[in-house]
Design a protein around this motif. Structure first.
Motif, PDB file in Angstrom:
ATOM      1  N   THR A   1       0.814  -1.232   0.000  1.00 40.07           N
ATOM      2  CA  THR A   1       0.000   0.000   0.000  1.00 40.07           C
ATOM      3  C   THR A   1       0.839   1.270   0.000  1.00 40.07           C
ATOM      4  OG1 THR A   1      -0.329   0.385   2.395  1.00 40.07           O
ATOM      5  CG2 THR A   1      -1.779  -1.247   1.326  1.00 40.07           C
ATOM      6  N   ALA A   2       2.129   1.163  -0.235  1.00 40.07           N
ATOM      7  CA  ALA A   2       3.001   2.343  -0.267  1.00 40.07           C
ATOM      8  C   ALA A   2       3.271   2.728  -1.723  1.00 40.07           C
ATOM      9  CB  ALA A   2       4.297   2.068   0.486  1.00 40.07           C
TER      10      ALA A   2
ATOM     11  N   HIS B   1       0.182   0.110  -7.416  1.00 41.92           N
ATOM     12  CA  HIS B   1       0.493   1.073  -6.367  1.00 41.92           C
ATOM     13  C   HIS B   1       0.917   2.411  -6.970  1.00 41.92           C
ATOM     14  CE1 HIS B   1       0.840  -2.782  -4.268  1.00 41.92           C
ATOM     15  NE2 HIS B   1       0.757  -2.131  -3.125  1.00 41.92           N
TER      16      HIS B   1
ATOM     17  N   ILE C   1      -1.887   0.854   9.092  1.00 48.61           N
ATOM     18  CA  ILE C   1      -0.885   1.913   8.991  1.00 48.61           C
ATOM     19  C   ILE C   1      -0.619   2.522  10.361  1.00 48.61           C
ATOM     20  CG2 ILE C   1      -0.354   4.173   8.001  1.00 48.61           C
ATOM     21  CD1 ILE C   1      -0.134   1.795   6.056  1.00 48.61           C
TER      22      ILE C   1
ATOM     23  N   TYR D   1       0.007   9.309   5.810  1.00 54.16           N
ATOM     24  CA  TYR D   1       0.342   8.032   5.196  1.00 54.16           C
ATOM     25  C   TYR D   1      -0.875   7.094   5.178  1.00 54.16           C
ATOM     26  CZ  TYR D   1       5.274   9.172   4.906  1.00 54.16           C
ATOM     27  OH  TYR D   1       6.465   9.753   4.573  1.00 54.16           O
TER      28      TYR D   1
ATOM     29  N   SER E   1      -2.386   5.358   1.810  1.00 57.45           N
ATOM     30  CA  SER E   1      -2.530   3.909   1.691  1.00 57.45           C
ATOM     31  C   SER E   1      -3.977   3.520   1.408  1.00 57.45           C
ATOM     32  CB  SER E   1      -2.056   3.226   2.975  1.00 57.45           C
ATOM     33  OG  SER E   1      -0.655   3.324   3.109  1.00 57.45           O
TER      34      SER E   1
ATOM     35  N   THR F   1      -5.184   3.329  -2.166  1.00 55.02           N
ATOM     36  CA  THR F   1      -4.810   2.193  -3.012  1.00 55.02           C
ATOM     37  C   THR F   1      -6.063   1.370  -3.319  1.00 55.02           C
ATOM     38  OG1 THR F   1      -2.692   2.112  -1.827  1.00 55.02           O
ATOM     39  CG2 THR F   1      -3.244   0.225  -3.208  1.00 55.02           C
TER      40      THR F   1
END
Length: 260
Positions: free
Chosen positions: A31-32, A58, A148, A164, A168, A171
Protein backbone atom coordinates in the motif's frame (compact mmCIF):
# COMPACT_ATOMS: atom_id res chain seq x y z
CA UNK A 1 8.76 10.21 -14.07
CA UNK A 2 9.30 7.65 -16.85
CA UNK A 3 6.76 4.88 -17.41
CA UNK A 4 7.09 1.56 -19.18
CA UNK A 5 4.73 -1.26 -20.12
CA UNK A 6 5.43 -4.59 -18.44
CA UNK A 7 3.11 -7.60 -18.66
CA UNK A 8 0.09 -5.44 -19.38
CA UNK A 9 0.73 -2.86 -16.68
CA UNK A 10 2.14 0.64 -17.01
CA UNK A 11 4.85 0.91 -14.35
CA UNK A 12 6.17 4.27 -13.19
CA UNK A 13 9.81 4.48 -12.10
CA UNK A 14 12.72 6.83 -11.43
CA UNK A 15 16.28 6.22 -12.61
CA UNK A 16 18.72 8.78 -11.23
CA UNK A 17 22.34 9.37 -10.34
CA UNK A 18 25.63 8.24 -11.80
CA UNK A 19 25.72 5.47 -14.37
CA UNK A 20 28.89 3.74 -13.18
CA UNK A 21 28.91 1.03 -10.54
CA UNK A 22 26.22 -1.33 -9.30
CA UNK A 23 22.88 0.44 -8.81
CA UNK A 24 20.67 0.40 -5.75
CA UNK A 25 17.11 -0.71 -6.58
CA UNK A 26 14.56 0.45 -4.00
CA UNK A 27 11.36 -1.61 -3.66
CA UNK A 28 8.56 -0.27 -1.48
CA UNK A 29 6.05 -2.20 0.60
CA UNK A 30 2.34 -2.97 0.71
CA UNK A 31 0.00 0.00 0.00
CA UNK A 32 3.00 2.34 -0.27
CA UNK A 33 4.71 3.88 -3.31
CA UNK A 34 8.17 4.83 -4.54
CA UNK A 35 8.17 8.05 -2.49
CA UNK A 36 8.80 6.04 0.68
CA UNK A 37 12.40 6.24 -0.55
CA UNK A 38 12.65 10.02 -1.07
CA UNK A 39 15.39 10.41 1.55
CA UNK A 40 17.44 7.52 0.20
CA UNK A 41 17.15 8.77 -3.39
CA UNK A 42 18.40 12.21 -2.38
CA UNK A 43 21.15 10.71 -0.22
CA UNK A 44 22.57 8.19 -2.70
CA UNK A 45 21.93 9.76 -6.14
CA UNK A 46 24.94 12.12 -5.96
CA UNK A 47 27.26 9.12 -5.62
CA UNK A 48 25.70 6.18 -7.47
CA UNK A 49 22.84 5.06 -9.68
CA UNK A 50 19.52 4.67 -7.87
CA UNK A 51 16.33 3.15 -9.28
CA UNK A 52 12.88 2.95 -7.70
CA UNK A 53 9.43 2.08 -8.99
CA UNK A 54 5.78 2.07 -8.06
CA UNK A 55 4.88 -1.60 -7.87
CA UNK A 56 1.99 -2.94 -9.96
CA UNK A 57 -1.26 -1.33 -8.75
CA UNK A 58 0.49 1.07 -6.37
CA UNK A 59 1.19 4.79 -6.65
CA UNK A 60 1.16 5.83 -10.30
CA UNK A 61 1.47 2.31 -11.74
CA UNK A 62 -1.39 0.35 -13.25
CA UNK A 63 -2.35 -3.30 -13.04
CA UNK A 64 -3.24 -5.59 -10.15
CA UNK A 65 -0.74 -7.80 -8.26
CA UNK A 66 -1.40 -11.47 -7.58
CA UNK A 67 1.79 -12.93 -6.12
CA UNK A 68 5.22 -11.92 -4.81
CA UNK A 69 6.84 -13.80 -7.69
CA UNK A 70 4.85 -11.77 -10.20
CA UNK A 71 5.96 -8.50 -8.59
CA UNK A 72 9.57 -9.73 -8.64
CA UNK A 73 9.13 -10.46 -12.35
CA UNK A 74 8.03 -6.86 -12.90
CA UNK A 75 11.16 -5.56 -11.21
CA UNK A 76 13.35 -7.95 -13.17
CA UNK A 77 11.72 -6.94 -16.48
CA UNK A 78 12.23 -3.25 -15.69
CA UNK A 79 15.92 -3.82 -14.94
CA UNK A 80 16.26 -5.78 -18.17
CA UNK A 81 14.80 -2.84 -20.08
CA UNK A 82 17.26 -0.52 -18.34
CA UNK A 83 20.16 -2.87 -19.23
CA UNK A 84 20.96 -3.45 -15.55
CA UNK A 85 22.68 -6.77 -14.92
CA UNK A 86 23.98 -6.82 -11.33
CA UNK A 87 22.19 -4.75 -8.73
CA UNK A 88 21.57 -4.27 -5.00
CA UNK A 89 17.89 -4.66 -4.08
CA UNK A 90 16.74 -2.65 -1.07
CA UNK A 91 13.28 -3.85 -0.08
CA UNK A 92 10.94 -2.61 2.64
CA UNK A 93 8.40 -5.05 4.13
CA UNK A 94 6.66 -6.64 1.11
CA UNK A 95 9.46 -5.12 -0.97
CA UNK A 96 11.91 -7.21 1.04
CA UNK A 97 9.95 -10.31 0.11
CA UNK A 98 10.23 -9.27 -3.53
CA UNK A 99 13.99 -8.76 -3.07
CA UNK A 100 14.36 -12.28 -1.70
CA UNK A 101 12.36 -13.69 -4.61
CA UNK A 102 14.71 -11.87 -6.99
CA UNK A 103 17.77 -13.26 -5.21
CA UNK A 104 16.47 -16.83 -5.29
CA UNK A 105 15.48 -16.66 -8.96
CA UNK A 106 18.69 -15.07 -10.29
CA UNK A 107 21.39 -15.12 -7.59
CA UNK A 108 24.10 -14.22 -10.10
CA UNK A 109 22.57 -10.74 -10.50
CA UNK A 110 22.60 -9.85 -6.79
CA UNK A 111 25.68 -7.96 -5.61
CA UNK A 112 24.30 -7.79 -2.08
CA UNK A 113 20.87 -7.17 -0.55
CA UNK A 114 19.21 -4.95 2.06
CA UNK A 115 15.99 -6.03 3.79
CA UNK A 116 14.18 -3.34 5.78
CA UNK A 117 11.49 -4.43 8.27
CA UNK A 118 10.97 -7.62 6.27
CA UNK A 119 10.85 -11.37 6.81
CA UNK A 120 10.96 -14.60 4.82
CA UNK A 121 7.79 -16.15 6.23
CA UNK A 122 4.70 -14.38 7.53
CA UNK A 123 4.04 -15.77 11.00
CA UNK A 124 1.21 -14.63 13.26
CA UNK A 125 0.64 -15.60 16.86
CA UNK A 126 -2.82 -17.02 17.48
CA UNK A 127 -3.94 -13.69 18.94
CA UNK A 128 -2.46 -11.61 16.10
CA UNK A 129 -3.93 -13.93 13.49
CA UNK A 130 -7.36 -13.55 15.07
CA UNK A 131 -7.01 -9.77 15.12
CA UNK A 132 -5.99 -9.72 11.46
CA UNK A 133 -8.90 -11.96 10.46
CA UNK A 134 -11.33 -9.76 12.37
CA UNK A 135 -9.86 -6.58 10.88
CA UNK A 136 -10.50 -7.94 7.39
CA UNK A 137 -14.20 -7.96 8.23
CA UNK A 138 -14.09 -4.24 9.00
CA UNK A 139 -14.82 -1.61 6.34
CA UNK A 140 -11.99 -1.52 3.79
CA UNK A 141 -10.61 1.92 4.65
CA UNK A 142 -10.68 1.09 8.36
CA UNK A 143 -8.73 -2.12 7.70
CA UNK A 144 -6.01 -0.21 5.83
CA UNK A 145 -5.92 2.75 8.21
CA UNK A 146 -5.68 0.54 11.29
CA UNK A 147 -2.71 -1.32 9.83
CA UNK A 148 -0.88 1.91 8.99
CA UNK A 149 -1.45 3.35 12.47
CA UNK A 150 0.00 0.17 14.00
CA UNK A 151 3.06 0.43 11.77
CA UNK A 152 4.59 3.47 13.48
CA UNK A 153 6.51 3.57 16.74
CA UNK A 154 4.90 5.26 19.76
CA UNK A 155 5.30 9.02 19.70
CA UNK A 156 5.54 9.46 15.94
CA UNK A 157 3.74 12.66 14.83
CA UNK A 158 0.04 11.89 14.42
CA UNK A 159 -0.40 14.25 11.49
CA UNK A 160 2.24 12.37 9.51
CA UNK A 161 0.68 9.01 10.36
CA UNK A 162 -2.71 10.27 9.18
CA UNK A 163 -1.13 11.45 5.92
CA UNK A 164 0.34 8.03 5.20
CA UNK A 165 -2.90 6.33 6.22
CA UNK A 166 -4.88 8.44 3.72
CA UNK A 167 -2.39 7.64 0.96
CA UNK A 168 -2.53 3.91 1.69
CA UNK A 169 -6.33 3.90 1.85
CA UNK A 170 -6.37 5.41 -1.66
CA UNK A 171 -4.81 2.19 -3.01
CA UNK A 172 -7.47 0.21 -4.91
CA UNK A 173 -9.21 -2.42 -2.80
CA UNK A 174 -8.28 -5.30 -5.13
CA UNK A 175 -4.63 -4.29 -5.01
CA UNK A 176 -4.64 -4.08 -1.22
CA UNK A 177 -6.34 -7.41 -0.63
CA UNK A 178 -4.35 -9.26 -3.31
CA UNK A 179 -1.13 -7.88 -1.84
CA UNK A 180 -2.21 -8.99 1.62
CA UNK A 181 -2.92 -12.52 0.38
CA UNK A 182 0.41 -12.58 -1.51
CA UNK A 183 2.32 -11.74 1.67
CA UNK A 184 0.45 -14.35 3.66
CA UNK A 185 1.34 -16.97 1.02
CA UNK A 186 5.02 -15.99 0.79
CA UNK A 187 7.37 -18.48 2.47
CA UNK A 188 11.03 -18.91 1.54
CA UNK A 189 12.41 -19.36 5.05
CA UNK A 190 13.66 -22.86 4.23
CA UNK A 191 15.45 -21.60 1.10
CA UNK A 192 17.27 -18.46 2.21
CA UNK A 193 20.40 -20.47 2.93
CA UNK A 194 20.81 -20.60 -0.85
CA UNK A 195 21.41 -16.83 -0.95
CA UNK A 196 25.16 -16.40 -0.68
CA UNK A 197 25.29 -12.65 -1.29
CA UNK A 198 25.92 -10.43 1.75
CA UNK A 199 22.64 -9.34 3.35
CA UNK A 200 21.87 -6.42 5.67
CA UNK A 201 18.76 -6.80 7.83
CA UNK A 202 17.63 -3.42 9.19
CA UNK A 203 14.65 -3.43 11.54
CA UNK A 204 12.76 -0.98 13.72
CA UNK A 205 12.83 -2.04 17.37
CA UNK A 206 9.14 -1.15 17.79
CA UNK A 207 7.96 -3.07 14.71
CA UNK A 208 4.82 -4.96 15.78
CA UNK A 209 3.75 -5.78 12.22
CA UNK A 210 6.78 -8.01 11.62
CA UNK A 211 8.40 -8.25 15.07
CA UNK A 212 12.15 -8.32 15.67
CA UNK A 213 12.20 -11.99 16.87
CA UNK A 214 10.82 -13.07 13.48
CA UNK A 215 13.56 -11.13 11.72
CA UNK A 216 16.24 -12.66 13.97
CA UNK A 217 14.94 -16.12 13.16
CA UNK A 218 15.36 -15.26 9.49
CA UNK A 219 18.85 -13.83 10.07
CA UNK A 220 20.06 -17.19 11.34
CA UNK A 221 19.22 -18.76 7.99
CA UNK A 222 21.39 -16.44 5.92
CA UNK A 223 25.01 -17.51 5.40
CA UNK A 224 26.28 -13.90 5.19
CA UNK A 225 23.98 -11.61 7.16
CA UNK A 226 24.46 -8.64 9.48
CA UNK A 227 21.72 -7.06 11.57
CA UNK A 228 21.03 -3.45 12.49
CA UNK A 229 18.16 -2.58 14.85
CA UNK A 230 17.02 1.05 14.97
CA UNK A 231 15.74 1.81 18.44
CA UNK A 232 13.32 4.67 17.79
CA UNK A 233 11.45 3.24 14.78
CA UNK A 234 8.59 0.85 14.10
CA UNK A 235 7.67 -0.84 10.83
CA UNK A 236 7.93 2.31 8.68
CA UNK A 237 11.67 2.79 9.12
CA UNK A 238 12.25 4.52 5.72
CA UNK A 239 10.10 7.46 6.89
CA UNK A 240 10.38 7.19 10.68
CA UNK A 241 14.17 7.49 10.76
CA UNK A 242 15.37 7.82 7.17
CA UNK A 243 18.78 9.19 8.14
CA UNK A 244 19.54 6.15 10.31
CA UNK A 245 18.51 3.83 7.49
CA UNK A 246 20.64 5.63 4.91
CA UNK A 247 23.58 5.56 7.32
CA UNK A 248 23.17 1.80 7.86
CA UNK A 249 23.11 1.20 4.10
CA UNK A 250 26.20 3.40 3.66
CA UNK A 251 28.01 1.35 6.29
CA UNK A 252 26.98 -1.92 4.65
CA UNK A 253 28.11 -0.79 1.19
CA UNK A 254 31.59 0.03 2.49
CA UNK A 255 32.94 -1.52 5.69
CA UNK A 256 29.96 -3.53 6.81
CA UNK A 257 29.68 -6.32 4.27
CA UNK A 258 30.31 -9.81 5.73
CA UNK A 259 33.21 -11.82 4.38
CA UNK A 260 32.21 -14.85 2.31
Amino acid sequence: MPQTEIAGAGLTFDDEGRRDGVPLVFIHGWTADRHRWDHQMAHFAPHRRVIRLDLRGHGESGGVPHAIGELAGDVRALLDQLAVDRFIPVGHSMGGMIAQALALAQPERIERMVLVDSISRMVYSRRRGLLMDLSRLAPFRLFVTANIHRAFAPGHPRAEIRRYARASAATPREVVMNGYRAMRAFDVLDRIGEIQAPVLLVHGYHDIQLPVPQMLRMAKGYPNAVVRIIGDAGHELPVENPAALSSAIDWFLTAGAPVR
